[in-house]
Design an enzyme around this catalytic site. Structure first.
Site, PDB file in Angstrom:
ATOM      1  N   CYS A  11      63.311  81.348  17.916  1.00 36.03           N
ATOM      2  CA  CYS A  11      63.752  80.020  18.341  1.00 36.03           C
ATOM      3  C   CYS A  11      63.022  79.625  19.623  1.00 36.03           C
ATOM      4  O   CYS A  11      63.149  80.283  20.660  1.00 36.03           O
ATOM      5  CB  CYS A  11      65.263  80.016  18.559  1.00 36.03           C
ATOM      6  SG  CYS A  11      65.887  78.534  19.357  1.00 36.03           S
ATOM      7  N   CYS A  14      65.430  78.663  22.442  1.00 36.92           N
ATOM      8  CA  CYS A  14      66.056  79.858  23.024  1.00 36.92           C
ATOM      9  C   CYS A  14      65.069  80.599  23.917  1.00 36.92           C
ATOM     10  O   CYS A  14      65.444  81.146  24.960  1.00 36.92           O
ATOM     11  CB  CYS A  14      66.550  80.792  21.921  1.00 36.92           C
ATOM     12  SG  CYS A  14      67.640  79.987  20.726  1.00 36.92           S
ATOM     13  N   ASP A 394      23.814  65.951  22.841  1.00 38.37           N
ATOM     14  CA  ASP A 394      22.546  66.177  23.512  1.00 38.37           C
ATOM     15  C   ASP A 394      21.532  66.459  22.403  1.00 38.37           C
ATOM     16  O   ASP A 394      21.886  67.023  21.369  1.00 38.37           O
ATOM     17  CB  ASP A 394      22.659  67.386  24.452  1.00 38.37           C
ATOM     18  CG  ASP A 394      21.309  67.770  25.020  1.00 38.37           C
ATOM     19  OD1 ASP A 394      20.686  66.913  25.663  1.00 38.37           O
ATOM     20  OD2 ASP A 394      20.884  68.912  24.800  1.00 38.37           O
TER      21      ASP A 394
END
Length: 711
Positions: A11, A14, A394
């Site tokens: 979780c 949590c 580039d």
């Protein structure tokens, strides 16, 4: 700081709360609890017993890892998930028996069975929720505990049991989804070798941990073994599988003097390798570090969800309270029915699906790109990549090979042209001289030794061969000659086409001229096409070359915009200007590109470029080409779509469930099903990022066609 591997962490909300609790401990202020990678970083002096208590309160525990990650990097303890699965299964069996026995046993026996089933799958949640309730801390466990107590209080034993079982199943599936993403990442991290065979000065061998390797150490790598660190082949030859580093599936032939990546696999033969970088500075170590760090970097979407969740849960509790009190007071609704509806609203308010809508998809996207040799340094950059509309390149070393080559020639004296050019340039190390020699060597011309060689600053070289004077260089070396109309026309045409001219002449006439240009990469044309197909609207070249050369390259490969003649500081200004209109990514490989990479919304460096470009960039392509850039953009766009869809589903299903309270149709089990359904959908949809195969670029397809006859 000491690192620990966590198990049972499912979780995200949590995890944030546990981190907050650990930070309150002595020496815990710098603690970091990393949910995505399931790790804890804490000070060595922190009280581990208290840390374990905090983790245990939420069903998590820690396992100490060694420096190389054993019992950590390379394996999870799945006992928590297995236990939860078993408990949910037993609860479901007991609940099923209540249906079979409901007409044969007393209500008291049924209540005992309901309590047993409820306890098996919901006791952990209940204990955590009860503790939170005492502390007035409201999260999903608190909401679920209140719902269980309320359901039991009004005699809804069956409903309360269904809630406990479904929530237990929900927790298991939630953890399983995150674990799948973590395991996928850990499979990637397993490429790190653990040991190396060190060659000692007396010729003997010793097996040592790779962490002890130092620069200039000599190691033996046998067939099938991994290269322990970046190095150079001193003796032997073999084909090497570099897919773990570059994402390229085809083996690369390596002989003495060639570079090796740590973590690549020696396919056959014995190689003696000199270590050029200690392991902690190697490409592999940098990759693993970048990938691990990337998992924990929050995207703007994730940060918004976390902020939203803080207000969302209290808002749901307020709505639940209103549902419990307003209808009985205003509409004379039965208090028991209103309480039941309010409890259902509490369950609907679980934010798990919402919080999970982003991290699994982000970790999956970072992992999938890393498997392809594309290192995204954080979820925020993956999200940005999916929003990019313009890409600036580039030219030198990126769209071109960065090596001048002879593209064309105009020859007026075939007998002397190549012979004289080669005789003068053979001893020069200048890149243009090397390009000329590469062309001369294809002609098998007879080369002679000049009796005198003199550099003419800004012009070229003067040499005497067989007592005759010759020149090679720019137009200024032929200023003393009268040119024919044909020769003047040839020179103007080649200049117009953007070539650099190298003219070979005697004291009396032009022998011929070379048209030299930086060779365009084979994949550049198909790359630009694939980028446009991937949704990139503007492909832009920023280069220091003169305008004609730049436009010639741009037209050949299909770029939409060109800005030539730019100094490094002018590139930065141009990047700033282009970034104002849309999300811009800058691709480069040189030290002069680093400022522009840092200025763009997103900096992308090629892995075989300079360290400064790689350090500055947000995304690193470990290949020496851009062939996989379109696929990385597609993955990023897929992740962004998945996150948006997940958020819509998570909130949409809850909204539908909440609307069911109006006619009074919302039940506890419907509420938990809506929450669990959202969580399962969010998890499965996020994991499709790992499962779906992105379409290969045209360049990759062409490569496969080329190697097919050999296989």
């Amino acid at each position: 700081m000491k690192e620990y591997k966590l198990q049972g962490l499912s979780c995200a909300n949590c995890a944030a709360e546990m981190e907050s609790e650990i930070k309150k401990l002595d020496h815990g202020g710098d603690a970091q609890l990393k949910f995505n990678s399931s790790k804890l970083l804490v000070h060595e002096k922190v009280n581990l017993s208290k840390v374990r208590q905090i983790l245990k309160s939420d069903g998590a525990s820690l396992v100490e890892t060694n420096e190389h990650g054993e019992n950590g990097h390379h394996g999870h303890n799945h006992s928590h998930g297995s236990n939860m699965k078993m408990l949910v299964f037993l609860s479901s069996v007991i609940f099923g028996l209540t249906f079979l026995l409901q007409n044969y046993v007393s209500s008291y026996v049924l209540i005992v069975m309901y309590v047993a089933a409820m306890t098996l799958s919901g006791y952990q949640t209940f204990i955590k929720g009860a503790k939170n309730l005492v502390k007035l801390k409201f999260n999903i466990d608190t909401l679920m505990t209140i719902a269980l107590i309320g359901a039991v209080a009004i005699g809804e034993w069956r409903e309360a049991t269904i809630v406990a079982i479904l929530f237990g199943l929900n927790e298991y599936l939630e953890g399983l989804g995150m674990e799948k993403a973590r395991n996928s990442m850990e499979q990637l991290l397993k490429v790190a070798p653990k040991q190396a065979t060190l060659l000692l000065e007396d010729g003997s061998e010793r097996v040592v941990p790779i962490e002890s390797l130092q620069e200039k150490d000599l190691v033996l790598v046998k067939a099938g073994e991994k290269i322990p660190s970046d190095g150079i082949v001193m003796e032997g030859s073999s084909s090497v599988n570099e897919s773990a580093i570059t994402g390229e599936s085809l083996p690369v032939e390596k002989t003495a003097g060639e570079d090796l990546y740590g973590g690549s696999i020696n396919n056959e033969g014995l190689l003696k390798v000199k270590v050029t970088r200690a392991y902690e500075d190697s490409s592999l170590a940098k990759i693993l570090h970048l990938v691990e760090e990337a998992q924990e970097m929050k995207t703007p979407t994730e940060l918004f969800i976390n902020r939203f969740a803080k207000y969302y849960t209290p808002a749901i509790m307020l709505i639940s309270l209103l549902v419990m009190t307003v209808p009985p007071v205003v509409f004379s609704m039965d208090w028991g029915a209103a309480l039941y509806q309010g409890l259902a609203v509490l369950i609907v308010g679980c934010p798990c699906a919402l919080i999970l809508s982003s991290p699994i998809a982000i970790v999956s996207g970072i992992t999938k790109n890393a498997r392809n040799g594309i290192l995204v340094k954080g979820g925020v950059f993956l999200e940005q990549l999916g929003k990019v509309e313009s890409i600036a390149f580039d030219k030198t070393g990126t769209l071109t090979k960065g090596e001048p080559t002879v593209q064309t020639a105009r020859i007026y004296d075939p007998e002397r042209f190549y012979s004289i050019a080669g005789s003068i340039e053979k001893s020069s190390s200048h890149p243009i001289a090397k390009a000329v020699m590469a062309e001369v060597n294809t002609k098998n011309s007879e080369l002679r030794e000049p009796s005198a060689v003199e550099a003419i600053p800004g012009k070229g070289i003067y040499a005497e061969i067989d007592h005759n004077p010759y020149y090679i260089g720019s137009e200024q070396t032929i200023s003393h000659l009268n040119l024919s109309k044909e020769q003047q026309k040839d020179i103007e045409e080649l200049k117009e086409e953007g070539y650099t001219l190298v003219i070979v002449s005697s004291s009396e006439e032009i022998l011929g001229l070379f048209g030299i240009a930086d060779e365009i990469r084979e994949e550049s044309k198909s790359l630009i096409k694939d980028l446009h197909l991937a949704g990139i609207k503007h492909t832009i070249m920023l280069t220091g070359d003169h305008d004609k050369t730049a436009r010639k390259v741009a037209e050949e490969i299909g770029l939409t915009d060109v800005y030539a003649g730019l100094l490094p500081e002018q590139k930065v200004e141009q990047v700033k200007r282009l970034s104002e209109g849309s999300k811009l990514a800058m691709v480069g490989d040189g030290i002069n590109d680093a400022p522009a990479l840092a200025t763009a919304d997103l900096g992308i460096a090629m892995g075989k470029g300079t360290d400064s470009a790689i350090e500055t960039a947000d995304i690193v392509l470990m290949q020496d080409h851009l062939g996989k850039l379109p696929s990385s953009i597609k993955i990023a766009k897929q992740v962004n779509r998945v996150v948006k869809l997940n958020i819509s589903l998570a909130l949409g299903l809850k909204l539908v469930a909440l609307l069911l309270t109006i006619p009074g149709w919302l039940t506890l089990w419907v509420a938990i099903l809506s929450d669990m359904g959202a969580t399962i959908l969010v998890t499965l949809i996020s994991l499709t990022v790992l499962m779906n195969k992105t379409k290969k670029t045209s360049f990759v397809k062409e490569e496969e066609k080329e190697v097919q006859p050999q296989s």
